[in-house]
Design a protein around this motif. Structure first.
Motif, PDB file in Angstrom:
ATOM      1  N   GLY A  60      13.643 -23.908  20.799  1.00 42.63           N
ATOM      2  CA  GLY A  60      12.573 -23.157  21.447  1.00 42.63           C
ATOM      3  C   GLY A  60      13.094 -22.287  22.566  1.00 42.63           C
ATOM      4  O   GLY A  60      14.290 -22.280  22.871  1.00 42.63           O
ATOM      5  N   ALA A  61      12.192 -21.531  23.169  1.00 42.11           N
ATOM      6  CA  ALA A  61      12.553 -20.642  24.282  1.00 42.11           C
ATOM      7  C   ALA A  61      12.677 -21.482  25.544  1.00 42.11           C
ATOM      8  O   ALA A  61      11.903 -21.354  26.491  1.00 42.11           O
ATOM      9  N   ASP A  62      13.653 -22.330  25.576  1.00 41.63           N
ATOM     10  CA  ASP A  62      13.881 -23.282  26.654  1.00 41.63           C
ATOM     11  C   ASP A  62      14.948 -22.742  27.595  1.00 41.63           C
ATOM     12  O   ASP A  62      15.673 -21.814  27.260  1.00 41.63           O
ATOM     13  N   ASP A  63      15.064 -23.343  28.766  1.00 40.72           N
ATOM     14  CA  ASP A  63      16.105 -22.933  29.711  1.00 40.72           C
ATOM     15  C   ASP A  63      17.499 -23.043  29.092  1.00 40.72           C
ATOM     16  O   ASP A  63      18.408 -22.345  29.501  1.00 40.72           O
ATOM     17  N   GLY A  64      17.656 -23.917  28.126  1.00 39.58           N
ATOM     18  CA  GLY A  64      18.966 -24.110  27.513  1.00 39.58           C
ATOM     19  C   GLY A  64      19.226 -23.229  26.308  1.00 39.58           C
ATOM     20  O   GLY A  64      20.241 -23.403  25.629  1.00 39.58           O
ATOM     21  N   LEU A  65      18.345 -22.268  26.019  1.00 37.20           N
ATOM     22  CA  LEU A  65      18.515 -21.434  24.838  1.00 37.20           C
ATOM     23  C   LEU A  65      19.859 -20.710  24.831  1.00 37.20           C
ATOM     24  O   LEU A  65      20.499 -20.587  23.785  1.00 37.20           O
ATOM     25  N   LEU A  66      20.321 -20.238  25.987  1.00 31.61           N
ATOM     26  CA  LEU A  66      21.593 -19.511  26.034  1.00 31.61           C
ATOM     27  C   LEU A  66      22.753 -20.395  25.604  1.00 31.61           C
ATOM     28  O   LEU A  66      23.720 -19.911  25.005  1.00 31.61           O
ATOM     29  N   HIS A  67      22.669 -21.687  25.889  1.00 29.43           N
ATOM     30  CA  HIS A  67      23.723 -22.618  25.447  1.00 29.43           C
ATOM     31  C   HIS A  67      23.743 -22.685  23.919  1.00 29.43           C
ATOM     32  O   HIS A  67      24.812 -22.705  23.301  1.00 29.43           O
ATOM     33  N   PHE A  68      22.559 -22.708  23.316  1.00 26.55           N
ATOM     34  CA  PHE A  68      22.496 -22.752  21.851  1.00 26.55           C
ATOM     35  C   PHE A  68      22.975 -21.437  21.248  1.00 26.55           C
ATOM     36  O   PHE A  68      23.682 -21.440  20.233  1.00 26.55           O
ATOM     37  N   LEU A  69      22.606 -20.306  21.866  1.00 21.02           N
ATOM     38  CA  LEU A  69      23.063 -19.012  21.356  1.00 21.02           C
ATOM     39  C   LEU A  69      24.578 -18.913  21.420  1.00 21.02           C
ATOM     40  O   LEU A  69      25.213 -18.330  20.534  1.00 21.02           O
ATOM     41  N   ARG A  70      25.182 -19.479  22.466  1.00 25.34           N
ATOM     42  CA  ARG A  70      26.644 -19.487  22.532  1.00 25.34           C
ATOM     43  C   ARG A  70      27.220 -20.303  21.375  1.00 25.34           C
ATOM     44  O   ARG A  70      28.213 -19.919  20.753  1.00 25.34           O
ATOM     45  N   PHE A  71      26.590 -21.437  21.066  1.00 26.73           N
ATOM     46  CA  PHE A  71      27.041 -22.258  19.943  1.00 26.73           C
ATOM     47  C   PHE A  71      26.967 -21.460  18.638  1.00 26.73           C
ATOM     48  O   PHE A  71      27.901 -21.479  17.831  1.00 26.73           O
ATOM     49  N   LEU A  72      25.859 -20.727  18.434  1.00 28.48           N
ATOM     50  CA  LEU A  72      25.741 -19.876  17.252  1.00 28.48           C
ATOM     51  C   LEU A  72      26.844 -18.822  17.232  1.00 28.48           C
ATOM     52  O   LEU A  72      27.434 -18.541  16.185  1.00 28.48           O
ATOM     53  N   ARG A  73      27.112 -18.242  18.397  1.00 29.06           N
ATOM     54  CA  ARG A  73      28.147 -17.206  18.478  1.00 29.06           C
ATOM     55  C   ARG A  73      29.511 -17.773  18.129  1.00 29.06           C
ATOM     56  O   ARG A  73      30.309 -17.150  17.419  1.00 29.06           O
ATOM     57  N   GLU A  74      29.818 -18.967  18.618  1.00 23.91           N
ATOM     58  CA  GLU A  74      31.098 -19.599  18.325  1.00 23.91           C
ATOM     59  C   GLU A  74      31.237 -19.903  16.840  1.00 23.91           C
ATOM     60  O   GLU A  74      32.302 -19.703  16.256  1.00 23.91           O
ATOM     61  N   ALA A  75      30.155 -20.382  16.212  1.00 23.93           N
ATOM     62  CA  ALA A  75      30.188 -20.642  14.778  1.00 23.93           C
ATOM     63  C   ALA A  75      30.353 -19.335  14.010  1.00 23.93           C
ATOM     64  O   ALA A  75      31.157 -19.241  13.078  1.00 23.93           O
ATOM     65  N   ALA A  76      29.613 -18.310  14.428  1.00 23.34           N
ATOM     66  CA  ALA A  76      29.671 -17.008  13.741  1.00 23.34           C
ATOM     67  C   ALA A  76      31.063 -16.401  13.811  1.00 23.34           C
ATOM     68  O   ALA A  76      31.493 -15.717  12.877  1.00 23.34           O
ATOM     69  N   SER A  77      31.784 -16.637  14.882  1.00 22.69           N
ATOM     70  CA  SER A  77      33.113 -16.037  15.036  1.00 22.69           C
ATOM     71  C   SER A  77      34.066 -16.483  13.939  1.00 22.69           C
ATOM     72  O   SER A  77      35.027 -15.792  13.615  1.00 22.69           O
ATOM     73  N   HIS A  78      33.796 -17.652  13.344  1.00 19.11           N
ATOM     74  CA  HIS A  78      34.616 -18.171  12.245  1.00 19.11           C
ATOM     75  C   HIS A  78      33.903 -18.081  10.903  1.00 19.11           C
ATOM     76  O   HIS A  78      34.427 -18.567   9.897  1.00 19.11           O
ATOM     77  N   GLY A  79      32.703 -17.506  10.889  1.00 21.54           N
ATOM     78  CA  GLY A  79      31.961 -17.422   9.635  1.00 21.54           C
ATOM     79  C   GLY A  79      31.384 -18.752   9.193  1.00 21.54           C
ATOM     80  O   GLY A  79      31.156 -18.974   8.000  1.00 21.54           O
TER      81      GLY A  79
END
Length: 199
Positions: A60-79
């Motif tokens: 959800g649109a929680d205070d911790g959303l940026l932490h989750f987006l970083r996790f998505l970004r890290e996963a995406a960097s390796h496909g």
């Protein structure tokens, strides 16, 4: 097969991966925006043999959303694929996230997503970003020391600023901010796509 999947809580994820635990399919339970996700790098996932992550809890649109987006970004960097759902509006322009693994039930995001859509490369004294999230590739070369500092410092969620460099990167969609914290959105390419003309 049992060895093909590993179920682990968010709070234990970094420790378990660092200890060598891994499986092609990683099922993550618990709060999906745990700040501890910041310790999980794409390299760590890839080296543990992870090729798909399934997030059990909705995001959800929680205070911790940026932490989750970083996790998505890290996963995406390796496909690495990430299967996840949101509990509704994420509180941001989701078109800025189209380079990250799409949420379930979002056909616009899914059709736009592909590897390498928004990435950067680092050179001596500059950072070059290629951004295709909103149309044809727009290469942006950052040479200012403040801009390069922000790209490096906001690899993990960090405090927002009022500097002109920060405001410029937010306006260009390279940094996302919730007002208090911010995160750099482009990722570094960790593998070369096939065909290489895809980026």
């Amino acid at each position: 097969m049992p060895g093909d999947r590993l179920e682990v809580s968010t709070s234990e994820l970094s420790r378990r991966l660092a200890g060598g635990a891994g499986a092609p399919v990683l099922i993550v339970t618990g709060t999906p925006y745990e700040p501890g996700l910041d310790a999980v790098a794409g390299d760590l996932l890839w080296q543990a043999g992870v090729r798909e992550v399934r997030i059990r809890e909705t995001v959800g649109a929680d205070d911790g959303l940026l932490h989750f987006l970083r996790f998505l970004r890290e996963a995406a960097s390796h496909g690495i694929d990430v299967v996840w759902e949101s509990a509704g509006d994420l509180g941001c322009d989701t078109r800025l996230l189209y380079h990250l693994p799409p949420r379930a039930g979002d056909p616009s995001w899914r059709s736009a997503y592909r590897y390498g859509l928004c990435h950067y490369r680092v050179g001596p004294g500059f950072v070059t970003v290629t951004d295709q999230r909103r149309g044809p590739a727009v290469p942006i070369t950052l040479r200012g020391t403040q801009e390069i500092r922000l790209v490096r410092n906001l690899d993990r969620p960090g405090p927002s600023e009022e500097s002109s460099a920060f405001i410029g990167l937010v306006r260009s969609g390279l940094i996302i901010s919730n007002g208090r914290d911010a995160l750099c959105l482009p990722y570094r390419l960790r593998r070369w796509p096939i065909p290489c003309t895809a980026i």
